[in-house]
Design an enzyme around this catalytic site. Sequence first.
Site, short mmCIF file in Angstrom:
data_model
loop_
_atom_site.label_atom_id
_atom_site.label_comp_id
_atom_site.label_asym_id
_atom_site.label_seq_id
_atom_site.Cartn_x
_atom_site.Cartn_y
_atom_site.Cartn_z
N LYS A 1 0.83 -1.20 0.00
CA LYS A 1 0.00 0.00 0.00
C LYS A 1 0.87 1.26 0.00
O LYS A 1 0.61 2.21 -0.74
CB LYS A 1 -0.93 0.02 1.22
CG LYS A 1 -1.94 1.16 1.17
CD LYS A 1 -2.65 1.35 2.51
CE LYS A 1 -1.79 2.14 3.46
NZ LYS A 1 -2.49 2.55 4.70
N ASP B 1 -6.61 1.00 1.04
CA ASP B 1 -6.62 1.16 2.49
C ASP B 1 -7.97 0.68 3.01
O ASP B 1 -8.76 0.07 2.27
CB ASP B 1 -6.35 2.62 2.88
CG ASP B 1 -7.51 3.54 2.54
OD1 ASP B 1 -8.44 3.11 1.79
OD2 ASP B 1 -7.51 4.70 3.00
#
Length: 269
Positions: A177, A195
């Site tokens: 991420k 997320d």
Amino acid sequence: MAKITRKPLLKSQSTTSKRARNSQGPHANQLKRDKPRKIAAKTNKAGAKTSPKAFRPWTPAEVQEAFSRFRKANPEPKGELEHLNPYTLLVAVVLSAQATDAGVNKATRALFAVADTPQKMIALGEEKLRDYIKTVGLYRTKAKNVIALSQKLIADFGGEVPRTRAEIESLPGAGRKTANVVLNMAFGERTLAVDTHVFRVSNRTGLARGDTPLEVELGLERVVPPEFMLHAHHWLILHGRYTCLARKPRCEVCLINDLCRWPEKTVQV
């Protein structure tokens, strides 16, 4: 009617019976007890109480329409983590794990005023760095990672943030991420950072369902048209942060409530 009597089991028979019940292994009973909880967690994570099979997939035209609406409402969405350059963005994203962007920004405004390069961060030192970020969750571990990644940037990359996912993921405290956010925001790559907000919106709406962030990321890559890829994860993050809330989604003001597949929408469309 004849009376039925049961003979007590002999000790050897009792032992055999127990062995038969445990034939699946010593943790068989625990697995049976855990199974309902695992299914419930999977369902709750997706933001709906129905089976994944109950969701009718979005058509390409519907996906196009949804992102066209996002673009019309917010043509140039921006990430909310404050930063000065690719390095400070990298540090901010590492600090944002299990923390809010607002909380990270509050800590980094003063930090980045004195340490906006790997060299300055190392000169600051781990102990002083902790003082700047002590309001951020897990700040001790994060301070250690920031110093370590700064050292690695200098040793392996000439003090510059690398421009490939694998290289960014090789840095302490940086995962997929983090790499996707940095590649997208710092270098304009068409990456999708998943997320908690993107994960929830994608699963709840049925846009791209998955049990893990990676599954959702790959699902979004398959359905999002190329023209929207640069800003796609920002639109989804902002939608999840301000509209498609975890506990009380604001379906009445949702731009895509007529396209959303969630069966528990709080508004009729």
